[in-house]
Enzyme design. Structure first.
Site, PDB file in Angstrom:
ATOM      1  N   ASP A  97      11.202   0.838   1.483  1.00 39.75           N
ATOM      2  CA  ASP A  97      10.018   1.538   1.991  1.00 39.75           C
ATOM      3  C   ASP A  97      10.102   1.740   3.497  1.00 39.75           C
ATOM      4  O   ASP A  97       9.305   2.495   4.067  1.00 39.75           O
ATOM      5  CB  ASP A  97       8.755   0.734   1.664  1.00 39.75           C
ATOM      6  CG  ASP A  97       8.224   1.038   0.275  1.00 39.75           C
ATOM      7  OD1 ASP A  97       8.766   1.927  -0.399  1.00 39.75           O
ATOM      8  OD2 ASP A  97       7.258   0.367  -0.145  1.00 39.75           O
ATOM      9  N   GLY A 141       8.434  -1.226  -4.349  1.00 39.52           N
ATOM     10  CA  GLY A 141       8.076  -1.393  -2.950  1.00 39.52           C
ATOM     11  C   GLY A 141       9.287  -1.100  -2.092  1.00 39.52           C
ATOM     12  O   GLY A 141       9.588  -1.800  -1.137  1.00 39.52           O
ATOM     13  N   ASP A 147       3.761  12.106  -5.591  1.00 37.31           N
ATOM     14  CA  ASP A 147       3.725  10.642  -5.597  1.00 37.31           C
ATOM     15  C   ASP A 147       2.361  10.127  -6.058  1.00 37.31           C
ATOM     16  O   ASP A 147       1.596  10.844  -6.716  1.00 37.31           O
ATOM     17  CB  ASP A 147       4.098  10.114  -4.204  1.00 37.31           C
ATOM     18  CG  ASP A 147       4.761   8.748  -4.231  1.00 37.31           C
ATOM     19  OD1 ASP A 147       4.045   7.742  -4.362  1.00 37.31           O
ATOM     20  OD2 ASP A 147       6.002   8.686  -4.133  1.00 37.31           O
ATOM     21  N   ASP A 167       8.007   3.105 -10.049  1.00 31.22           N
ATOM     22  CA  ASP A 167       7.728   2.126  -9.000  1.00 31.22           C
ATOM     23  C   ASP A 167       7.287   0.796  -9.616  1.00 31.22           C
ATOM     24  O   ASP A 167       6.888   0.730 -10.783  1.00 31.22           O
ATOM     25  CB  ASP A 167       6.649   2.660  -8.063  1.00 31.22           C
ATOM     26  CG  ASP A 167       6.810   2.178  -6.634  1.00 31.22           C
ATOM     27  OD1 ASP A 167       7.503   1.161  -6.417  1.00 31.22           O
ATOM     28  OD2 ASP A 167       6.246   2.812  -5.725  1.00 31.22           O
TER      29      ASP A 167
END
Length: 732
Positions: A552, A532, A370, A482
């Site tokens: 999230d 998010g 990530d 993202d």
């Protein structure tokens, strides 16, 4: 009833009847060439004209210029594409500013065309089908004074209780005009008792189910964020009072679009409903040159007379079969582990290697690296836009960790946030003008980052080149895309002043262009979207990326609600759901690994924790759950999904999955808080063969009709908070 579009004449009225075995949609052309709505709902064999709107005088409802009585008005007749200014005071589907400053339009029916199959819309995500699976009715409307042509597209599919609509507007004049509003869909519905179903939310609490009364006036559900947003999903429904998962009438409307959207539900003085959906017209204006067209996004409109589960099945089927384009749409998704909650940005090669090796021991199939691998990023204030490897953390680049992952029998994935840039980045220092900003105004900061203007080709080209260099450098099997900030100070410096109303839509068109290019160039990479969490979870994104990080919020108790609400529209295989560390970073809640695993195993499962911190018992549980999931993966990801108990109304939640031949099913039951003198719940199943006998968890047996009609007690006495149960059914 076969797929068909019938055109007939009844009492001098042209009637169009789209139908298949599940649904009918009927519209027609009445006096003064007005395109009129008659019916959308359960399939009927024919239509005799009985629902023609009565001619009667309604005070303060204007009539046509050549009227000989007061009995026919645009202000009352149910329409398919209403304008404003010629007698209808309700919400218009179209507003166009003409060279003389007028915004009055009046579109009249001019013709139709029927075609087989369904092609995608250029530049927009949209539905698709071959010539035997769909038919398209295109209605042409013309405003002769404004010199505008509108084409309304209606698609009906052979295998779905769904109609898909969109609108194209063309400028037939010799001067520029400005499109201020263009709804993808507008329908007028007679007086009814429907309630409004919507999916509002907020960050980490996305897509919460809410049903409310529809009162006189206008209700607007929208996003002005240049994305579909955490706060308001581009979906709404109309449902009969006391609708349940398995009974009652339900309509659903889902916009295939990822930008600012708007849905309008208007109850007029005569208790008729006008419902509309499309691009948000707030600060929207599109300069339409002579002979140019503007195309709206598509709306999927689904119908059910058997409750919400059946409505969901229509959407799930449409998204899997007629929206998703990825080769992975119907392929099993791997069990992954993401290092985010294990390390955040504090990692190096040695730390990652330990996680990867432990993940392999746990029978995990995909390791995802990530945020934090690029530029000089050690926190979230720097380096977005600098898509090159941070050699201080990864001195051997991505190849070392990718090779290790593959040597251990796993796949390797990588995180990007392509639309964003940090002020502290090489890209921003070289091109500060690439960040969206309004000249002479300070630029708001959110999460210490700015938004790159993907409405500009040079910006997209630069980021595309950077991403390709990374993706070509080693074997990468998965990409997490993202997007952690909404747009402020919206402006496109490439556009003149009279086209700034195009900036938001051009931005999302640029995102779509980029996604089309990157997914086409790398068809073997599984792309997952994220914003998010679920801030841009919509059908437009799923066209390019067949799964999305649902939220999230990884707290399993909260996820029961979030996944339950999301499933109303989107199939479980589109939802990323992971087992998180405890105490949970979002809520501080400590939930046992059995509960966390069962919630995650209800979708595309994975892990957001440090596997090195698991106890011996937890390690055994993870291995057992992963092996169980692999055996049941296709059933969970592609079986028929049924919601059984809503966590929005009770202390519990339950859902189940049934395979195509009804020979196997998995039921999941969640009890949140333990209660003294616990009230017993009867669980009734769905989707089974009523005439077959099923073994339950390998020992108890019962007929399908008993399990669905009478049910059973799933939990007699909870011994602690957050109890989860799993029931496996096998036809005997």
């Amino acid at each position: 009833m076969n797929l068909q579009i019938k055109v007939s004449t009844v009492d001098n009225t042209t009637i169009f009847h789209l139908s298949n075995a599940k649904v009918s949609y009927i519209l027609g052309v009445e006096d003064h060439h007005v395109l009129t709505h008659y019916y959308f709902g359960k399939a009927v064999k024919s239509y005799s004209g009985l629902l023609k709107y009565p001619r009667l005088d309604r005070s303060f409802s204007p009539n046509f210029s050549d009227a000989t009585d007061r009995n026919y008005s645009l202000n009352t007749i149910p329409q398919e594409f209403p304008s404003f200014g010629a007698g209808d005071f309700r919400e218009p589907a179209v507003v166009v500013e003409q060279p003389n400053g007028s915004t009055i339009t009046n579109f009249e029916y001019a013709g139709y065309q029927i075609t087989d199959g369904k092609e995608v819309l250029p530049g927009l995500p949209s539905t698709h089908a071959d010539s035997s699976d769909a038919k398209v009715l295109t209605i042409t409307l013309v405003d002769h004074v404004a010199k505008l042509t509108a084409k309304l597209h209606y698609t009906i599919f052979a295998d779905a209780a769904t109609i898909v609509r969109s609108t194209q507007l063309q400028n037939d004049g010799t001067d520029n005009v400005f499109v201020k509003r263009l709804a993808s869909m507008s329908i007028d519905i007679p007086k009814n008792r429907y309630q409004l179903l919507q999916l509002p939310g907020r960050y980490a609490e996305e897509r919460q189910i809410r049903i409310e009364a529809i009162n006189p006036g206008t209700k607007v559900l929208d996003s002005k964020r240049s994305s579909s947003g955490h706060m308001q999903s581009p979906f709404f429904g109309l449902v009969s009072p006391n609708v349940t998962e398995n009974a009652g009438t339900a309509y659903g409307f889902n916009l295939i679009y990822s930008g600012s959207h708007k849905s309008t539900i208007q109850k007029d003085p005569f208790e008729q409903l006008r419902i509309q959906m499309g691009i948000n017209d707030f600060n929207f204006s599109w300069k339409l040159a002579p002979n140019d067209q503007f195309q709206s996004p598509e709306v999927m409109m689904a119908f059910s007379d058997q409750g919400l589960n059946d409505l969901s099945h229509s959407f799930h089927h449409m998204i899997l079969d007629h929206v998703m384009t990825s080769k992975y749409a119907k392929k099993p998704r791997p069990i992954l582990i993401n290092n985010w909650e294990a390390t955040y940005m504090d990692f190096d090669e040695a730390k990652l290697e330990k996680i990867v090796k432990k993940a392999a021991d746990l029978d995990i199939e995909l390791f995802v690296l990530d945020d934090g691998w690029f530029g000089h990023r050690n926190d979230d204030t720097t380096s977005l836009g600098d898509w090159y490897v941070n050699k201080k953390k990864l001195p051997r680049g991505l190849t070392a960790i990718s090779d290790l992952t593959h040597q251990l029998g796993m796949k390797f994935g990588l995180w990007f946030e392509p639309e964003m840039v940090s002020k502290d980045s090489d890209l921003y220092r070289a091109h500060p003008d690439w960040a969206i900003h309004t000249p002479n105004r300070p630029l708001s900061v959110a999460r210490d980052q700015y938004v790159l203007d993907f409405g500009r080709q040079e910006v997209r080209d630069n980021v595309f080149k950077q991403m390709c260099a990374v993706l070509d450098s080693t074997t990468i099997d998965y990409v997490k895309w993202d997007m952690n900030r909404n747009i402020t100070e919206l402006y496109n410096i490439d556009l003149p002043a009279d086209q700034q109303g195009e900036a938001a839509h051009r931005y999302i068109l640029g995102v779509y262009d980029f996604m089309a290019k990157i997914t086409t160039r790398y068809p073997n990479i599984l792309f997952e979207g994220c914003s998010g969490g679920g801030g841009r979870f919509d059908a437009g994104m799923l066209y390019y990326m067949p799964q999305y990080w649902t939220s999230d919020n990884t707290d399993a108790v909260e996820r029961v609600k979030i996944q339950y609400g999301t499933s109303l529209v989107y199939p479980p295989v589109s939802m990323g759901a992971h087992v998180s560390k405890v105490p949970n970073p979002n809520t501080g809640r400590d939930v046992d690994i059995h509960f966390r695993s069962l919630v995650a195993n209800s979708a595309d499962t994975g892990y957001e924790l440090d596997p090195l911190t698991l106890s011996d018992d937890e390690v055994k549980t993870v291995i057992q759950e992963n092996n169980w999931y692999k055996k049941n993966r296709e059933l969970i990801q592609f079986g028929q999904f049924y919601r059984l108990i809503s966590p929005f109304n009770t202390n519990q939640g339950s859902w189940m999955f049934v395979n195509a031949d009804q020979s196997r099913a998995v039921v999941m039951f969640f009890n949140m808080m333990s209660e003294p003198s616990y009230p017993l719940t009867v669980l009734k199943l769905q989707g089974l063969d009523p005439d077959a006998k099923y073994a339950i968890n390998g020992h108890q047996q019962a007929m399908g009709d008993e399990l669905m009609t009478i049910g059973f007690y799933p939990l007699v006495k909870p011994e602690h908070d957050f109890t989860s149960l799993k029931f496996e059914l096998t036809k005997i």
